[in-house]
Enzyme design. Structure first.
Site, mmCIF file in Angstrom:
data_model
loop_
_atom_site.group_PDB
_atom_site.id
_atom_site.type_symbol
_atom_site.label_atom_id
_atom_site.label_comp_id
_atom_site.label_asym_id
_atom_site.label_seq_id
_atom_site.Cartn_x
_atom_site.Cartn_y
_atom_site.Cartn_z
ATOM 1 C CE1 TYR A 114 -18.467 53.365 34.184
ATOM 2 C CE2 TYR A 114 -17.129 52.467 32.401
ATOM 3 C CZ TYR A 114 -18.322 52.990 32.866
ATOM 4 O OH TYR A 114 -19.375 53.143 31.998
ATOM 5 C CE1 TYR A 144 -17.323 50.015 28.121
ATOM 6 C CE2 TYR A 144 -17.407 52.276 28.902
ATOM 7 C CZ TYR A 144 -17.941 51.002 28.857
ATOM 8 O OH TYR A 144 -19.092 50.723 29.545
ATOM 9 N NE ARG A 151 -22.323 49.762 25.604
ATOM 10 C CZ ARG A 151 -23.267 50.310 26.353
ATOM 11 N NH1 ARG A 151 -23.085 50.449 27.649
ATOM 12 N NH2 ARG A 151 -24.386 50.740 25.825
ATOM 13 C CG HIS A 154 -22.298 54.533 28.277
ATOM 14 N ND1 HIS A 154 -21.302 53.981 27.514
ATOM 15 C CD2 HIS A 154 -22.226 53.911 29.492
ATOM 16 C CE1 HIS A 154 -20.661 53.068 28.226
ATOM 17 N NE2 HIS A 154 -21.196 53.008 29.433
ATOM 18 C CG HIS A 156 -23.535 53.320 33.593
ATOM 19 N ND1 HIS A 156 -24.098 52.140 33.169
ATOM 20 C CD2 HIS A 156 -22.291 53.352 33.050
ATOM 21 C CE1 HIS A 156 -23.223 51.477 32.423
ATOM 22 N NE2 HIS A 156 -22.127 52.195 32.332
HETATM 23 FE FE LIG Z 1 -20.463 51.630 31.033
#
Ligand SMILES: [Fe+2]
Length: 317
Positions: A114, A144, A151, A154, A156
């Protein structure tokens, strides 16, 4: 300089070791694009939506206010497969669009990182138009490690508008092997946020994510009246499948037809009794005899109970 970090979804702690593992995994070339759910026939099935408010999901540690106001969430040179997401933000009747809603999105990059500053890569904010629509272009986020398990991929979302409860949620993608073991994506109420992706050529995919906020905008649906509405077609122009999203506001005989600019009908995509809801059909660029139409401009027209509601232009490449 681009500043990035991996994170633990709960704590936000930097876990370098986990990042290395994630990179190794990505190097295997496993990519999780599902097959298209849509057939190649011009008579593709319509998909009805359920009218429930979109469910929430955790914010995670990497939300930042003040994301750039842009629909190009990923710069053109951002590594990764291009992804086009569009949708409509709707009131809790699932048909009344909400204009002026702020849609903020943020995601990991193709290496499971990120951005945290200063360019705010892979973050964007946009405002829904008069028809409640939003759209953005990005890349497929990488899965990740979060603790001991990955996970799923995705994006957000934070959707806010005065007069409505703010929605914080996440968007997932069908076929992702990490959904089943993920404590958030595997929740039954997350199912509606796991969307199919539709290949649109090359390494590009498109997906539609409509969002229902738990409130009502308090105005009549739109200038097209009480019968229905059709979104701009997507992608446009198109060399492959064109997606046509439309709303029907009451039970009626519904037609979606493709015509040339002179109004000559080339193919009927939908012709049936339908109930209120949101639907999608697709056009593969062929006429009713399955002959490919020449490149040029065509019209997709929505007709409800014999009344032409509106047409949207379809550019064929
Ligand atoms: Fe996330």
């Amino acid at each position: 300089m681009k500043k990035t970090t991996t994170h633990n979804e709960r704590s936000g702690s930097i876990e370098r070791r986990q990042f290395i593992k994630a990179g190794t995994m990505l190097g295997l070339g496993s990519f999780l694009i599902p097959q298209s759910l849509f057939g190649r026939s011009p008579l593709a099935p319509e998909v009805a939506g359920d009218c429930l408010p979109t469910t929430d999901d955790i914010l995670g540690p990497f939300y930042l206010a003040g994301a750039p106001n842009t629909t190009m969430v990923a710069a053109a040179d951002e590594p990764g497969d291009r992804l086009f997401i569009s949708g409509t933000v709707l009131s809790n009747d699932c048909s009344t669009p909400i204009p002026g809603a702020l849609v903020e999105v943020w995601q990991a990059n193709n290496s499971a990182l990120y951005s945290t500053a200063p360019g705010l890569e892979l973050r964007g904010s946009m405002t829904t138009d008069e028809n409640g629509q939003y759209a953005f272009e990005t890349i497929m986020p990488a899965p990740y490690l979060n603790g001991a398990q990955y996970r799923p991929r995705h994006i957000h979302y934070k959707v806010s508008r005065p007069g409505f409860p703010t929605l914080v949620t996440q968007l997932y993608f069908e076929g992702d092997e990490f959904i089943a073991a993920d404590p958030w994506a595997s929740q039954p109420d997350a199912a509606e946020r796991i969307i199919p992706l539709n290949p649109i050529g090359g390494d590009q995919n498109e997906g539609v994510f409509d969002i229902v906020l738990d409130g009502f905008v308090g105005i009549k649906p739109n200038r097209y009246g009480d019968d229905g509405y059709m979104m701009p077609t997507y992608p446009n122009p198109s060399a492959d499948l064109t997606s046509i999203h439309f709303n029907v506001f009451r039970n009626a005989q519904v037609k979606v037809v493709i015509t040339n600019l002179d109004g000559r009908e080339l193919v009927t995509l939908v012709d049936k009794q339908m109930s209120q809801g949101r639907f999608t059909t697709q056009w593969n660029g062929s006429d009713a005899s399955a002959n490919a139409c020449a490149a040029g401009t065509y019209l997709a027209t929505l007709i409800v109970a014999g009344k032409v509601i509106l047409s949207q232009r379809v550019l064929r490449q």
